[in-house]
Design a protein around this motif. Structure first.
Motif, PDB file in Angstrom:
ATOM      1  N   THR A 212       9.603   7.326 -32.478  1.00 11.95           N
ATOM      2  CA  THR A 212      10.964   6.837 -32.244  1.00 11.95           C
ATOM      3  C   THR A 212      11.049   6.149 -30.881  1.00 11.95           C
ATOM      4  OG1 THR A 212      11.669   9.007 -31.397  1.00 11.95           O
ATOM      5  CG2 THR A 212      12.032   8.553 -33.741  1.00 11.95           C
TER       6      THR A 212
ATOM      7  N   THR B 210      11.170   2.685 -28.449  1.00 15.25           N
ATOM      8  CA  THR B 210      12.130   1.573 -28.514  1.00 15.25           C
ATOM      9  C   THR B 210      11.702   0.487 -29.493  1.00 15.25           C
ATOM     10  OG1 THR B 210      12.819   1.993 -26.237  1.00 15.25           O
ATOM     11  CG2 THR B 210      13.308  -0.188 -27.141  1.00 15.25           C
TER      12      THR B 210
ATOM     13  N   ASN C 279      13.040   0.690 -32.872  1.00 14.25           N
ATOM     14  CA  ASN C 279      14.461   0.444 -33.030  1.00 14.25           C
ATOM     15  C   ASN C 279      14.726  -0.971 -33.536  1.00 14.25           C
ATOM     16  OD1 ASN C 279      17.230   1.093 -32.862  1.00 14.25           O
ATOM     17  ND2 ASN C 279      17.386   0.142 -30.853  1.00 14.25           N
TER      18      ASN C 279
ATOM     19  N   LYS D  73      16.890   0.511 -39.144  1.00 13.64           N
ATOM     20  CA  LYS D  73      15.856   0.271 -38.147  1.00 13.64           C
ATOM     21  C   LYS D  73      14.523   0.805 -38.668  1.00 13.64           C
ATOM     22  CE  LYS D  73      19.221  -0.933 -35.330  1.00 13.64           C
ATOM     23  NZ  LYS D  73      19.464  -2.350 -34.964  1.00 13.64           N
TER      24      LYS D  73
ATOM     25  N   TRP E 123      12.769   2.936 -37.226  1.00 12.97           N
ATOM     26  CA  TRP E 123      12.702   4.390 -37.079  1.00 12.97           C
ATOM     27  C   TRP E 123      13.516   5.114 -38.140  1.00 12.97           C
ATOM     28  CZ3 TRP E 123      14.670   4.695 -31.332  1.00 12.97           C
ATOM     29  CH2 TRP E 123      16.027   4.402 -31.248  1.00 12.97           C
ATOM     30  N   ASP E 124      14.465   4.441 -38.791  1.00  8.65           N
ATOM     31  CA  ASP E 124      15.103   5.046 -39.966  1.00  8.65           C
ATOM     32  C   ASP E 124      14.082   5.249 -41.081  1.00  8.65           C
ATOM     33  OD1 ASP E 124      17.865   5.225 -39.123  1.00  8.65           O
ATOM     34  OD2 ASP E 124      17.935   3.047 -39.233  1.00  8.65           O
TER      35      ASP E 124
ATOM     36  N   SER F 242       9.514  14.308 -33.311  1.00  9.07           N
ATOM     37  CA  SER F 242       9.806  12.964 -32.833  1.00  9.07           C
ATOM     38  C   SER F 242       9.095  12.760 -31.502  1.00  9.07           C
ATOM     39  CB  SER F 242      11.318  12.804 -32.653  1.00  9.07           C
ATOM     40  OG  SER F 242      11.634  11.549 -32.077  1.00  9.07           O
TER      41      SER F 242
ATOM     42  N   SER G  26       7.930   9.819 -28.201  1.00 10.80           N
ATOM     43  CA  SER G  26       7.877   8.530 -27.505  1.00 10.80           C
ATOM     44  C   SER G  26       7.083   8.751 -26.221  1.00 10.80           C
ATOM     45  CB  SER G  26       9.287   7.971 -27.251  1.00 10.80           C
ATOM     46  OG  SER G  26      10.024   8.813 -26.394  1.00 10.80           O
TER      47      SER G  26
ATOM     48  N   ARG H  86      19.699  11.904 -36.772  1.00 12.95           N
ATOM     49  CA  ARG H  86      20.400  10.834 -36.062  1.00 12.95           C
ATOM     50  C   ARG H  86      21.433  11.396 -35.092  1.00 12.95           C
ATOM     51  NH1 ARG H  86      22.907   8.626 -40.277  1.00 12.95           N
ATOM     52  NH2 ARG H  86      24.686  10.005 -39.884  1.00 12.95           N
TER      53      ARG H  86
ATOM     54  N   PHE I 172      16.268  10.343 -31.982  1.00 16.62           N
ATOM     55  CA  PHE I 172      15.815   8.982 -31.689  1.00 16.62           C
ATOM     56  C   PHE I 172      15.685   8.870 -30.172  1.00 16.62           C
ATOM     57  CE2 PHE I 172      18.095   7.838 -35.797  1.00 16.62           C
ATOM     58  CZ  PHE I 172      16.914   7.743 -36.515  1.00 16.62           C
TER      59      PHE I 172
ATOM     60  N   GLY J  63      13.649   6.717 -27.931  1.00 21.19           N
ATOM     61  CA  GLY J  63      13.517   5.495 -27.154  1.00 21.19           C
ATOM     62  C   GLY J  63      12.403   5.600 -26.123  1.00 21.19           C
TER      63      GLY J  63
END
Length: 568
Positions: free
Chosen positions: A390, A392, A395, A405, A407-408, A428, A430, A463, A468, A470
């Protein structure tokens, strides 16, 4: 004590179709990137490419150019494989634009190669002899009645000559004409003409007929009359409708009805049947009524609406206030596994519909539809670590309206897979870096699965609960932080990992299977693939998940169309 047949033994080293070459480069984020062979690169690009759309690391023009370059090269070097990919892309993966563009480039490249071979002295390298034909490739990707016009328009703009008046001169090669003609025989009906032959498109049915010169199908005695009417309609000739075109005659009769009398027709069940007999769609009904689509209007047209039309209009049904009885009929269609299979909707479309619908009365049906669309996800024994990227770059938009997106998609597939595992940890991830000069470090957040929770509700909780994250993509660091003796790892990502002192491939033991689910199709991958315990899949459907149990039982992985033909 058994020396060989123990549960602790890993399966023998296997192979899968997406292969890296051994050459390395850098990912867009500076990590070690592994280059793939041309077939693998094209496959991953094709199954994630919404033609004409920018991605986070690649403009639409660059991405589309890479796609056409790969198709054209493989049309000459691996024509049978490429033809099978294009056919599967349209018919099973349900990606129409990429398939149409690919078929046009495929045929043009092969014809250009043949022309060059004929002009070159010495032994001919003509490509004409093959177990399929260019004509068949064109026909295989045209599966909806507006698509012959789409292909003609693409061919004209791509390979035609623009005149001073802004129009194009184009001559369709014979294989293209014949492939289009084959599709026209299958696809051109009265209902199709009423739905798709509109002034909003550049290439109408009459234009296609004049370019491709199809003959009426032998078993469709009315098709000759339909072709003549399409040509008359295109050129504004006011000729009487032939008697055999009953649907068009019924539409003509409805159009002569006084506007003030039209809504009264919606109130009688027998009269409403006339709408279907006239090939009326919800779009044409709105124009015919010359007023709002209220509840009686929707309830009159719902019985004749197709699956996708129902799916995309749930918000409109709610806003118009259709009755619970009408809503129940819609739900019955949406939840029917056979209807789901026939519709070939991507799983993401059910998530999009769920997000768009204001009321809760569609939720259960959409969950059932989503479950049916994910029926190919296998049950996996042991413990599975599912890492969902997830960052950026994930996105980036994944639908033309920007409502979904990447990531969806990653979340949907990650959670859906976890629901089929005997035990799963979903995380998740990043990057924890704030500056580029900071040392590698992962930002991770475990997602607790709840027994009995629907996939759609779980995605909503993801969500709304801040999963999410980033930031950058420290995949290797996330693996080191979260791996704890799991039997396998599945990473759903765009593969654009950041630089790390340890590569992604080396961040877990080499004996542990690691499966990468690619959702972007960029040139470089984050790890080796195709051999041993490292494998990459891709796409927007559940089909490739079937490869996991095959590889773990020593089978060799194959391309999706090869798997389907073997099981047929």
């Amino acid at each position: 004590m058994s020396r060989f047949n123990s549960r602790a033994d890993r399966p023998p080293r296997t192979t899968s179709p997406v292969l890296t070459t051994g050459e390395t480069t850098h990912t867009a984020e500076g990590g070690t990137g592994y280059l793939r062979d041309a077939q693998s690169e094209l496959f991953l690009l094709a199954v994630t490419n919404l033609v004409g759309q920018d991605t986070f690391y690649e403009t639409a023009a660059t991405r589309d150019s890479r796609y056409t370059r790969l198709v054209r090269a493989l049309a000459v070097l691996e024509p049978a494989w490429t033809a099978a990919l294009l056919r599967w892309l349209r018919n099973e993966a349900n990606l129409r634009t990429a398939a149409i563009v690919g078929a046009a480039e495929f045929v043009h490249a092969r014809l250009a190669h043949d022309h060059q071979a004929a002009m070159t002295p010495g032994p001919s390298a003509h490509l004409g002899a093959a177990p399929y034909s260019n004509r068949a490739v064109i026909a295989s990707v045209l599966q909806r009645a507006d698509e012959p016009g789409e292909l003609v328009a693409y061919w004209e703009k791509r390979f035609g000559h623009e005149r001073r008046d802004g129009q194009y001169d184009v001559r369709l090669p014979l294989p293209v004409k014949r492939g289009i003609a084959d599709a026209v025989q299958r696809l051109y009906t009265e209902r199709a003409l009423l739905k798709y032959d509109t002034a909003a498109v550049a290439k109408r049915f009459g234009d296609v007929l004049e370019l491709a010169h199809p003959r009426p199908a032998a078993d469709r005695h009315w098709q000759g009359d339909l072709f003549k009417h399409a040509l008359d309609r295109r050129h504004g000739r006011d000729e009487p409708l032939p008697d055999r075109l009953a649907m068009l005659r019924q539409r003509q009769a409805l159009m002569t009805m006084p506007v003030q009398d039209r809504r009264a027709l919606l109130l009688n069940a027998h009269d409403r049947q006339l709408l279907d007999e006239a090939g009326m769609t919800w779009e044409s009904l709105a124009g015919w009524l010359q007023g709002p689509m209220d509840a009686p209007a929707w309830e009159a047209i719902i019985p004749s609406m197709g699956y996708m039309a129902l799916l995309r209009n749930l918000r409109n049904f709610d806003e118009a206030g259709v009755s619970d009885q009408a809503a129940a009929a819609v739900c019955a269609v949406l939840a029917d596994p056979e209807q789901v299979a026939r519709s070939r909707q991507l799983p993401l479309r059910f998530l999009s519909a769920y997000n768009a619908a204001p009321s809760l009365r569609w939720g259960h049906a959409l969950e059932q539809a989503l479950t049916a669309s994910l029926a190919n996800i296998p049950h996996l024994d042991g413990r599975t670590l599912v890492l969902v990227d997830t960052s950026t770059s994930m996105n980036a938009g994944f639908s033309r309206d920007g409502s979904l997106k990447r990531w969806d998609a990653a979340t949907l597939f990650g959670i859906a897979l976890a629901h089929r595992c005997a035990a799963a940890d979903v995380v998740s991830f990043s990057s924890a870096r704030y500056y580029l000069s900071d040392p590698p470090g992962a930002r991770t957040k475990a997602f607790p699965l709840q027994r009995g929770e629907s996939v759609l509700r779980a995605i909503g909780r993801w969500r709304d609960g801040g999963w999410f994250l980033g930031g950058g993509t420290d995949t290797a660091a996330a693996l080191r932080a979260e791996f704890c003796g799991h039997d396998r790892v599945v990473i759903v990502t765009d593969e654009q990992a950041s630089h790390d002192h340890t590569e992604v491939d080396r961040s877990i033991p080499q004996t542990v299977p690691m499966y990468t689910w690619n959702l972007a199709g960029y040139e470089a991958g984050h790890a080796p693939s195709g051999r041993g315990h490292r494998h990459t899949f891709g796409g927007l459907t559940d089909h490739a998940f079937r490869m996991i149990p095959l590889l773990e039982t020593s089978a060799t992985g194959t391309w999706p169309w090869e798997t389907e033909s073997a099981g047929a």
